[in-house]
Design an enzyme around this catalytic site. Structure first.
Site, PDB file in Angstrom:
ATOM      1  N   VAL A  61       0.807  -1.231   0.000  1.00 35.43           N
ATOM      2  CA  VAL A  61       0.000   0.000   0.000  1.00 35.43           C
ATOM      3  C   VAL A  61       0.838   1.279   0.000  1.00 35.43           C
ATOM      4  CG1 VAL A  61      -2.080  -1.015   1.037  1.00 35.43           C
ATOM      5  CG2 VAL A  61      -0.312  -0.025   2.526  1.00 35.43           C
ATOM      6  N   SER A 139      -4.759   3.889  16.262  1.00 29.58           N
ATOM      7  CA  SER A 139      -4.357   3.064  17.414  1.00 29.58           C
ATOM      8  C   SER A 139      -4.405   3.899  18.687  1.00 29.58           C
ATOM      9  CB  SER A 139      -2.926   2.553  17.228  1.00 29.58           C
ATOM     10  OG  SER A 139      -2.463   2.004  18.447  1.00 29.58           O
ATOM     11  N   TYR A 152       5.576   4.548  15.031  1.00 28.71           N
ATOM     12  CA  TYR A 152       4.217   3.981  14.957  1.00 28.71           C
ATOM     13  C   TYR A 152       3.183   4.947  15.549  1.00 28.71           C
ATOM     14  CZ  TYR A 152       0.472   0.508  15.664  1.00 28.71           C
ATOM     15  OH  TYR A 152      -0.730  -0.166  15.660  1.00 28.71           O
ATOM     16  N   ILE A 185      -5.244  -5.549  21.040  1.00 26.62           N
ATOM     17  CA  ILE A 185      -6.034  -6.612  20.417  1.00 26.62           C
ATOM     18  C   ILE A 185      -5.112  -7.810  20.174  1.00 26.62           C
ATOM     19  CG2 ILE A 185      -7.569  -7.221  18.503  1.00 26.62           C
ATOM     20  CD1 ILE A 185      -8.539  -4.741  20.147  1.00 26.62           C
TER      21      ILE A 185
HETATM   22  P1  NAD Z   1      -1.195  -8.010  11.590  1.00 30.92           P
HETATM   23  O1  NAD Z   1       0.279  -7.862  11.593  1.00 30.92           O
HETATM   24  O2  NAD Z   1      -1.772  -9.282  12.132  1.00 30.92           O
HETATM   25  O3  NAD Z   1      -1.762  -7.802  10.106  1.00 30.92           O
HETATM   26  C1  NAD Z   1      -1.289  -6.757   9.306  1.00 30.92           C
HETATM   27  C2  NAD Z   1      -1.854  -6.886   7.924  1.00 30.92           C
HETATM   28  O4  NAD Z   1      -1.339  -5.791   7.142  1.00 30.92           O
HETATM   29  C3  NAD Z   1      -1.449  -8.159   7.203  1.00 30.92           C
HETATM   30  O5  NAD Z   1      -2.541  -8.614   6.446  1.00 30.92           O
HETATM   31  C4  NAD Z   1      -0.326  -7.702   6.244  1.00 30.92           C
HETATM   32  O6  NAD Z   1      -0.252  -8.469   5.055  1.00 30.92           O
HETATM   33  C5  NAD Z   1      -0.797  -6.291   5.945  1.00 30.92           C
HETATM   34  N1  NAD Z   1       0.289  -5.409   5.496  1.00 30.92           N
HETATM   35  C6  NAD Z   1       1.422  -5.091   6.153  1.00 30.92           C
HETATM   36  N2  NAD Z   1       2.180  -4.278   5.407  1.00 30.92           N
HETATM   37  C7  NAD Z   1       1.506  -4.069   4.251  1.00 30.92           C
HETATM   38  C8  NAD Z   1       1.770  -3.323   3.071  1.00 30.92           C
HETATM   39  N3  NAD Z   1       2.883  -2.624   2.929  1.00 30.92           N
HETATM   40  N4  NAD Z   1       0.853  -3.346   2.077  1.00 30.92           N
HETATM   41  C9  NAD Z   1      -0.286  -4.068   2.203  1.00 30.92           C
HETATM   42  N5  NAD Z   1      -0.602  -4.784   3.293  1.00 30.92           N
HETATM   43  C10 NAD Z   1       0.287  -4.785   4.309  1.00 30.92           C
HETATM   44  O7  NAD Z   1      -1.752  -6.744  12.371  1.00 30.92           O
HETATM   45  P2  NAD Z   1      -3.113  -6.499  13.184  1.00 30.92           P
HETATM   46  O8  NAD Z   1      -2.814  -6.626  14.637  1.00 30.92           O
HETATM   47  O9  NAD Z   1      -4.235  -7.272  12.594  1.00 30.92           O
HETATM   48  O10 NAD Z   1      -3.301  -4.933  12.901  1.00 30.92           O
HETATM   49  C11 NAD Z   1      -4.139  -4.417  11.898  1.00 30.92           C
HETATM   50  C12 NAD Z   1      -4.201  -2.910  12.054  1.00 30.92           C
HETATM   51  O11 NAD Z   1      -4.667  -2.565  13.356  1.00 30.92           O
HETATM   52  C13 NAD Z   1      -2.833  -2.224  11.905  1.00 30.92           C
HETATM   53  O12 NAD Z   1      -2.992  -1.003  11.212  1.00 30.92           O
HETATM   54  C14 NAD Z   1      -2.413  -1.987  13.329  1.00 30.92           C
HETATM   55  O13 NAD Z   1      -1.522  -0.920  13.423  1.00 30.92           O
HETATM   56  C15 NAD Z   1      -3.748  -1.686  13.972  1.00 30.92           C
HETATM   57  N6  NAD Z   1      -3.774  -1.874  15.404  1.00 30.92           N
HETATM   58  C16 NAD Z   1      -3.545  -3.101  15.955  1.00 30.92           C
HETATM   59  C17 NAD Z   1      -3.589  -3.234  17.344  1.00 30.92           C
HETATM   60  C18 NAD Z   1      -3.376  -4.553  18.010  1.00 30.92           C
HETATM   61  O14 NAD Z   1      -3.340  -4.571  19.255  1.00 30.92           O
HETATM   62  N7  NAD Z   1      -3.260  -5.662  17.306  1.00 30.92           N
HETATM   63  C19 NAD Z   1      -3.848  -2.125  18.150  1.00 30.92           C
HETATM   64  C20 NAD Z   1      -4.056  -0.885  17.551  1.00 30.92           C
HETATM   65  C21 NAD Z   1      -4.030  -0.781  16.173  1.00 30.92           C
END
Ligand code: NAD
Length: 244
Positions: A61, A139, A152, A185
């Site tokens: 992306v 986040s 981040y 999460i």
């Molecule tokens: P994850 O690492 O399990 O999944 C990340 C996803 O993003 C994957 O599908 C990966 O293929 C995709 N991705 C990464 N880089 C990419 C790129 N350059 N182009 C296209 N796709 C790309 O993460 P998650 O925990 O499911 O997090 C999802 C979102 O939620 C993120 O934006 C993360 O910052 C946000 N978030 C997560 C938490 C948490 O506690 N897990 C908390 C706050 C925010």
């Protein structure tokens, strides 16, 4: 929402996959975007098994040519884009005194520039359609800060500013732009956090539990639905009370 078309970036696993599944259960056609072709295709297959049309696109992306291809392919396959979920995100943690230029740049590129690029392509289409729903995944650390996450947390705070600006720019075109700011999460992203830090974090969550991807997916589906038509420019915090 039946028959609507959604693009979910980072939809191959974790929170993005839960969002994709929740949209598919509402009979929304889902374009799953992820970095790895194999896992992205696997998720699209699981969605198709729920009875909705779904395609997988492997893309970065942060690359504008890749993003253009995501939207061109979606239009070719489904003819429109009603919903965009900017969920793709990464971490590259380090204290700022040790943070390398590349670690700063990569996190900003994927989390913030990626969101900008996808919003730009989506809004061009949504203006013509006079309808659109954009939900950006921010986040809790964008609002609280977090040791070791200067890159981040800056990217996630910036998403709030981007969201509010786009909400203002296109409110009169039938397009709503909101953000969801998850707390802690349980996903692959949080799996690597050391146990002692997790225990400490748990103590700061009034509800006494970590969130699950579905906690975020349910809120995203609501914001993407017609019921949320008078909500725009908002950051919805979903964190069990960890930040108020
Ligand atoms: P994850 O690492 O399990 O999944 C990340 C996803 O993003 C994957 O599908 C990966 O293929 C995709 N991705 C990464 N880089 C990419 C790129 N350059 N182009 C296209 N796709 C790309 O993460 P998650 O925990 O499911 O997090 C999802 C979102 O939620 C993120 O934006 C993360 O910052 C946000 N978030 C997560 C938490 C948490 O506690 N897990 C908390 C706050 C925010």
């Amino acid at each position: 929402m039946k028959g609507q078309v959604a693009i979910v970036t980072g939809g191959s696993r974790g929170i993005g996959k839960a969002i994709a599944m929740a949209l598919a259960k509402k009979s929304v056609k889902v374009v799953v975007v992820g970095t790895k072709q194999e896992t992205t295709s696997q998720t699209a297959k699981e969605l198709s098994n729920l009875g909705t049309d779904s395609i997988a696109i492997a893309a970065d992306v942060s690359n504008s040519a890749d993003v253009k291809n995501i939207f061109d392919s979606t239009i070719k396959e489904f003819g429109k884009v009603d919903i965009l979920i900017n969920n793709a995100g990464i971490t590259k943690d380090a204290l700022i005194i040790r943070m390398k230029d590349e670690e700063w740049d990569r996190v900003i590129d994927v989390n913030l520039k990626g969101t900008f690029l996808c919003c730009r392509e989506a809004i061009k289409l949504m203006i013509k359609q006079k309808y659109g729903r954009i939900i950006n995944i921010s986040s809790i650390v964008g609002f609280m800060g977090n040791i070791g996450q200067a890159n981040y947390s800056a990217s996630k705070a910036a998403i709030a500013g981007l969201t509010k600006t786009l909400a203002k720019e296109y409110a009169n075109r039938g397009i709503t732009v909101n953000a969801v700011a998850p707390g802690f999460i349980t996903t692959d992203m949080t799996e690597t956090i050391p146990e002692n830090i997790k225990t400490e974090m748990l103590r700061s969550i009034p509800m006494g539990r970590f969130g699950v991807p579905e906690d975020i997916a349910n809120v995203v589906v609501f914001l993407a639905s017609p019921e949320a038509s008078y909500i725009t420019g908002q950051i919805l915090h979903v964190n069990g009370g960890m930040y108020m």
